[in-house]
Motif scaffolding. Structure first.
Motif, PDB file in Angstrom:
ATOM      1  N   ALA A 150       0.830  -1.199   0.000  1.00 46.47           N
ATOM      2  CA  ALA A 150       0.000   0.000   0.000  1.00 46.47           C
ATOM      3  C   ALA A 150       0.868   1.254   0.000  1.00 46.47           C
ATOM      4  O   ALA A 150       1.847   1.350   0.739  1.00 46.47           O
ATOM      5  CB  ALA A 150      -0.907   0.002   1.223  1.00 46.47           C
ATOM      6  N   ASP A 151       0.510   2.208  -0.855  1.00 43.70           N
ATOM      7  CA  ASP A 151       1.141   3.527  -0.856  1.00 43.70           C
ATOM      8  C   ASP A 151       0.404   4.377   0.173  1.00 43.70           C
ATOM      9  O   ASP A 151      -0.605   5.011  -0.120  1.00 43.70           O
ATOM     10  CB  ASP A 151       1.047   4.144  -2.258  1.00 43.70           C
ATOM     11  N   MET A 152       0.910   4.386   1.411  1.00 41.61           N
ATOM     12  CA  MET A 152       0.188   5.030   2.498  1.00 41.61           C
ATOM     13  C   MET A 152       0.163   6.546   2.366  1.00 41.61           C
ATOM     14  O   MET A 152      -0.725   7.206   2.918  1.00 41.61           O
ATOM     15  CB  MET A 152       0.791   4.628   3.844  1.00 41.61           C
ATOM     16  N   GLN A 153       1.095   7.136   1.651  1.00 36.50           N
ATOM     17  CA  GLN A 153       1.023   8.580   1.407  1.00 36.50           C
ATOM     18  C   GLN A 153      -0.161   8.891   0.499  1.00 36.50           C
ATOM     19  O   GLN A 153      -0.903   9.860   0.730  1.00 36.50           O
ATOM     20  CB  GLN A 153       2.324   9.079   0.789  1.00 36.50           C
ATOM     21  N   MET A 154      -0.356   8.090  -0.544  1.00 33.00           N
ATOM     22  CA  MET A 154      -1.520   8.251  -1.414  1.00 33.00           C
ATOM     23  C   MET A 154      -2.806   8.015  -0.635  1.00 33.00           C
ATOM     24  O   MET A 154      -3.793   8.753  -0.792  1.00 33.00           O
ATOM     25  CB  MET A 154      -1.420   7.292  -2.599  1.00 33.00           C
ATOM     26  N   VAL A 155      -2.809   6.996   0.234  1.00 32.83           N
ATOM     27  CA  VAL A 155      -3.984   6.724   1.053  1.00 32.83           C
ATOM     28  C   VAL A 155      -4.296   7.909   1.954  1.00 32.83           C
ATOM     29  O   VAL A 155      -5.457   8.311   2.109  1.00 32.83           O
ATOM     30  CB  VAL A 155      -3.756   5.438   1.891  1.00 32.83           C
ATOM     31  N   GLY A 156      -3.264   8.508   2.546  1.00 32.83           N
ATOM     32  CA  GLY A 156      -3.469   9.675   3.400  1.00 32.83           C
ATOM     33  C   GLY A 156      -4.064  10.849   2.644  1.00 32.83           C
ATOM     34  O   GLY A 156      -4.956  11.545   3.150  1.00 32.83           O
ATOM     35  N   ARG A 157      -3.605  11.069   1.411  1.00 32.39           N
ATOM     36  CA  ARG A 157      -4.166  12.168   0.603  1.00 32.39           C
ATOM     37  C   ARG A 157      -5.624  11.889   0.257  1.00 32.39           C
ATOM     38  O   ARG A 157      -6.459  12.799   0.232  1.00 32.39           O
ATOM     39  CB  ARG A 157      -3.338  12.366  -0.661  1.00 32.39           C
ATOM     40  N   GLY A 158      -5.922  10.620  -0.032  1.00 34.70           N
ATOM     41  CA  GLY A 158      -7.304  10.270  -0.354  1.00 34.70           C
ATOM     42  C   GLY A 158      -8.237  10.464   0.820  1.00 34.70           C
ATOM     43  O   GLY A 158      -9.359  10.969   0.675  1.00 34.70           O
ATOM     44  N   ILE A 159      -7.793  10.067   2.019  1.00 35.39           N
ATOM     45  CA  ILE A 159      -8.620  10.263   3.217  1.00 35.39           C
ATOM     46  C   ILE A 159      -8.792  11.753   3.507  1.00 35.39           C
ATOM     47  O   ILE A 159      -9.865  12.208   3.917  1.00 35.39           O
ATOM     48  CB  ILE A 159      -7.982   9.530   4.409  1.00 35.39           C
ATOM     49  N   ARG A 160      -7.731  12.532   3.274  1.00 35.06           N
ATOM     50  CA  ARG A 160      -7.814  13.976   3.489  1.00 35.06           C
ATOM     51  C   ARG A 160      -8.851  14.608   2.565  1.00 35.06           C
ATOM     52  O   ARG A 160      -9.596  15.513   2.968  1.00 35.06           O
ATOM     53  CB  ARG A 160      -6.440  14.596   3.246  1.00 35.06           C
ATOM     54  N   ALA A 161      -8.931  14.133   1.325  1.00 33.26           N
ATOM     55  CA  ALA A 161      -9.931  14.659   0.395  1.00 33.26           C
ATOM     56  C   ALA A 161     -11.340  14.355   0.885  1.00 33.26           C
ATOM     57  O   ALA A 161     -12.243  15.205   0.793  1.00 33.26           O
ATOM     58  CB  ALA A 161      -9.714  14.061  -0.999  1.00 33.26           C
ATOM     59  N   ASN A 162     -11.542  13.156   1.409  1.00 36.27           N
ATOM     60  CA  ASN A 162     -12.842  12.778   1.954  1.00 36.27           C
ATOM     61  C   ASN A 162     -13.225  13.696   3.115  1.00 36.27           C
ATOM     62  O   ASN A 162     -14.358  14.194   3.204  1.00 36.27           O
ATOM     63  CB  ASN A 162     -12.792  11.321   2.410  1.00 36.27           C
ATOM     64  N   GLY A 163     -12.280  13.930   4.029  1.00 34.72           N
ATOM     65  CA  GLY A 163     -12.561  14.791   5.168  1.00 34.72           C
ATOM     66  C   GLY A 163     -12.839  16.227   4.772  1.00 34.72           C
ATOM     67  O   GLY A 163     -13.752  16.873   5.315  1.00 34.72           O
ATOM     68  N   ALA A 164     -12.072  16.753   3.808  1.00 32.56           N
ATOM     69  CA  ALA A 164     -12.260  18.143   3.381  1.00 32.56           C
ATOM     70  C   ALA A 164     -13.616  18.348   2.721  1.00 32.56           C
ATOM     71  O   ALA A 164     -14.324  19.333   2.995  1.00 32.56           O
ATOM     72  CB  ALA A 164     -11.133  18.549   2.433  1.00 32.56           C
ATOM     73  N   SER A 165     -14.009  17.426   1.838  1.00 33.97           N
ATOM     74  CA  SER A 165     -15.292  17.575   1.158  1.00 33.97           C
ATOM     75  C   SER A 165     -16.453  17.432   2.128  1.00 33.97           C
ATOM     76  O   SER A 165     -17.448  18.167   2.051  1.00 33.97           O
ATOM     77  CB  SER A 165     -15.414  16.544   0.019  1.00 33.97           C
ATOM     78  N   ASP A 166     -16.345  16.512   3.096  1.00 27.37           N
ATOM     79  CA  ASP A 166     -17.394  16.343   4.099  1.00 27.37           C
ATOM     80  C   ASP A 166     -17.509  17.567   4.997  1.00 27.37           C
ATOM     81  O   ASP A 166     -18.610  17.966   5.393  1.00 27.37           O
ATOM     82  CB  ASP A 166     -17.124  15.100   4.955  1.00 27.37           C
ATOM     83  N   PHE A 167     -16.378  18.175   5.331  1.00 23.48           N
ATOM     84  CA  PHE A 167     -16.408  19.352   6.202  1.00 23.48           C
ATOM     85  C   PHE A 167     -17.078  20.533   5.500  1.00 23.48           C
ATOM     86  O   PHE A 167     -17.958  21.197   6.082  1.00 23.48           O
ATOM     87  CB  PHE A 167     -14.988  19.725   6.629  1.00 23.48           C
ATOM     88  N   LEU A 168     -16.681  20.788   4.255  1.00 26.52           N
ATOM     89  CA  LEU A 168     -17.233  21.939   3.539  1.00 26.52           C
ATOM     90  C   LEU A 168     -18.715  21.757   3.237  1.00 26.52           C
ATOM     91  O   LEU A 168     -19.519  22.675   3.443  1.00 26.52           O
ATOM     92  CB  LEU A 168     -16.445  22.170   2.243  1.00 26.52           C
TER      93      LEU A 168
END
Length: 614
Positions: A297-315
């Motif tokens: 697993a590319d955990m840096q890519m996974v972290g960016r993907g989770i961050r996108a989920n959190g940002a869109s849910d917050f906004l």
């Protein structure tokens, strides 16, 4: 033209080897017609899953205008999350990952709205987004806690959890009155079975036998087939609602309220935390789909993907959106169409935005028959179950791994099959203990941590000819420790072969006896050390960085074996053959191991080190 316009702006993705089975890989833009069809299929698939919002609204007892507001704002959040994921960069994974209303939040969100009012949905979404944003930056440091066995178990359970509701919707099952013995019989609605059967058959036929062109249309064709049969059988209800709905209008935000009780907040935090396992699983599946040489697993890519989920849910959550999560059905669609282009994700996000701004279209979403939704859910369930099993099977498993996976799935299935197990617990806890996905996630993470406590990441074994052939002892050590450490199966096989070749090379070089084999492992490295008598092993070639012994420098490649010269030579043929076989073993070891080194330990002993990237 579309590709050239966007490629100048899209952040670059990691270069990987393109899988042969993909028709359009992640960075390839399909032709305009294919792009439109693929984006339409993804949009239609995820729009059908708006039923998750409708289920929560039904639990909360909301009116039609209130439900419409939540649906419209949720679609904006789904569009934003899908676009961020496809765009990539610091706030996205750069993959085709479409977002759906989070099915895990249906019960807790419905209960929160029913008890604390419609405005409490804002607080539910903001809490879930906050948990997601906190987890994202930690992902690259948590890889050891989320090996493929853990993630694969959760993915598999996610698919199993879809089976029961999908079958109920697909077959129109309802419970009849009690019969003799206190049992209830289940009655199947024939028309629902016909609709779902036609839908699923259309998807399967085009996906399996449709060829390159018609494979792209499988889910869309199944959806249209289901709607056509539903219309012919008078199962499309509520069409009169559409007459008064305008084509375009801005969604109405929901006024927030922040009055949730502690038990609901605890439930939201726990579910949002466990949801990250599903998030990780979906991102890893997409990473594996896009990379023919995928190893870990590319955990840096996974972290960016989770961050996108959190940002869109917050906004979007600020205005009353339902929490979102990656859509497993759309990942199955990627597999079925052989297309993982992120340009499709951007086009799909545009379609979701268009639907969000159209009250007529959002109202029409409520009219999709349950039988059609059930067929699509069954298709997604089949893909998730197999994907989870595949992910688990990439790792060697000993008794610890078998118990971890098996007991976690048993606990989740028991919760699903016996819903009364959570009765008598406090309300907030019962809500979580009654969910098979949550129970499986908690069990597999807990057992993984528990079993790691008793697992040594370093091990050694003295090699004794009196206990049997040395080759058998080497193979047994590598396979036993690889299973105990949960290493990848392909790495364990390579390490075992390399150890055998190294043993042959040591014996051929000087007849030095093998003394000890040592091993160590973490999620990134698998290392073996072979201690033996005699001088450090000299193998030709410097490509692998093999040392020449005490100096530790690369040895010079030796000339290839000349059979004609060998037959005409007066020298000892057996000695030359031994030297030639040693060179052959050296070539094999260099191809099997990622790094090699050899050194003297003094007192007539030396060590050969084999390193494998994990």
């Amino acid at each position: 033209m579309i590709h050239h316009a966007l490629s100048r702006w899209l952040p670059p993705s990691k270069p990987v080897r393109r899988p042969f089975e993909l028709i359009y890989a992640a960075d390839e833009c399909p032709p305009r017609g294919a792009l439109g069809l693929l984006a339409l299929q993804h949009a239609a698939t995820v729009l059908a899953l708006i039923a998750h919002v409708l289920a929560a609204a039904k639990i909360a007892g909301l009116s039609l205008p209130q439900t419409h507001s939540i649906v419209a704002m949720t679609l904006l959040g789904m569009a934003m999350g899908t676009a961020l994921q496809a765009w990539g960069g610091r706030w996205g994974s750069g993959t085709l990952l479409v977002f759906q209303p989070d099915p895990m939040m249906i019960t807790v969100a419905g209960a929160a709205i029913a008890s604390y009012g419609l405005g409490s949905l804002v607080q539910v979404s903001l809490i879930a987004a906050g948990v997601t944003l906190c987890v994202g930056p930690l992902m690259r440091h948590l890889r050891a806690l989320f090996p493929p066995t853990v993630v694969g178990t959760v993915v598999c359970m996610g698919g199993l959890g879809l089976v029961e509701p999908a079958m109920r919707n697909a077959l129109g099952i309802h419970e009849s009155a009690q019969v003799a013995g206190g049992l209830q019989t289940l009655q199947i609605d024939g028309i629902s079975a016909l609709i779902s059967g036609a839908t699923l058959a259309s998807i399967v036929v085009l996906s399996v036998w449709g060829g390159r062109r018609f494979k792209l249309l499988g889910v869309l064709a199944g959806l249209l087939m289901g709607l056509l049969i539903a219309a012919l059988s008078d199962r499309l209800l509520g069409l009169e609602w559409l007459h008064s709905a305008p084509w375009l209008a801005l969604p109405q935000p929901i006024a927030p309220s922040f009055n949730l009780g502690p038990e609901i907040i605890f439930a939201i935090v726990l579910i949002a935390t466990l949801n990250q396992l599903d998030n990780i699983g979906c991102l890893i599946v997409m990473d594996k789909t896009d990379n023919a040489d995928w190893r870990r697993a590319d955990m840096q890519m996974v972290g960016r993907g989770i961050r996108a989920n959190g940002a869109s849910d917050f906004l979007s959550g600020l205005f009353g959106s339902f929490p979102t999560a990656p859509s497993s059905a759309n990942i199955a669609l990627v597999h079925a169409t052989g297309s993982s282009s992120r340009y499709i994700g951007l086009a799909c996000a545009a379609l979701l935005l268009l639907v969000a701004l159209s009250p007529l279209l959002t109202m029409a979403l409520t009219l999709i028959p349950q039988a059609v939704l059930g067929a699509i859910s069954l298709y997604a369930a089949a893909y998730l179950i197999v994907s989870g099993i595949e992910m688990i099977a990439t790792r060697a498993l000993d008794s610890r791994g078998i118990f971890m996976v098996g007991l976690s799935l048993c606990a989740g299935l028991a919760t699903m099959l016996m819903p009364g197990l959570s009765q008598g617990l406090p309300e907030g806890v019962a809500m979580l203990a009654g969910d098979g996905f949550v129970v499986t996630g908690v069990c597999v993470m807990g057992l993984n941590l528990l079993f790691r406590l008793g697992t040594r990441m370093r091990a050694s074994c003295e090699l004794d000819p009196g206990l049997g052939p040395i080759n058998h002892q080497l193979t047994a050590f590598v396979e036993r420790q690889g299973a105990a450490w949960g290493a990848r199966m392909d790495i364990v096989r390579r390490a075992a072969l390399a150890a055998l070749e190294a043993s042959e090379a040591i014996q051929a070089a000087g007849g030095g006896r093998l003394l000890v084999i040592r091993g160590s492992f973490d999620e990134f490295n698998f290392d073996l050390e072979l201690l033996h008598e005699g001088e450090p092993l000299r193998l030709g070639g410097s490509a692998a960085g093999l040392g020449d012994g005490s100096a530790g420098e690369a040895a010079t490649a030796e000339a290839p074996l000349d059979l004609d010269a060998l037959m005409d030579s007066d020298e000892d043929i057996e000695r030359q053959l031994d030297a030639a076989m040693a060179r052959v073993s050296g070539v094999l070891i260099r191809h099997l191991a990622d790094k090699l080194s050899s050194a003297s330990l003094g007192a007539g002993q030396a060590v050969l080190r084999l390193h494998f990237d994990h």
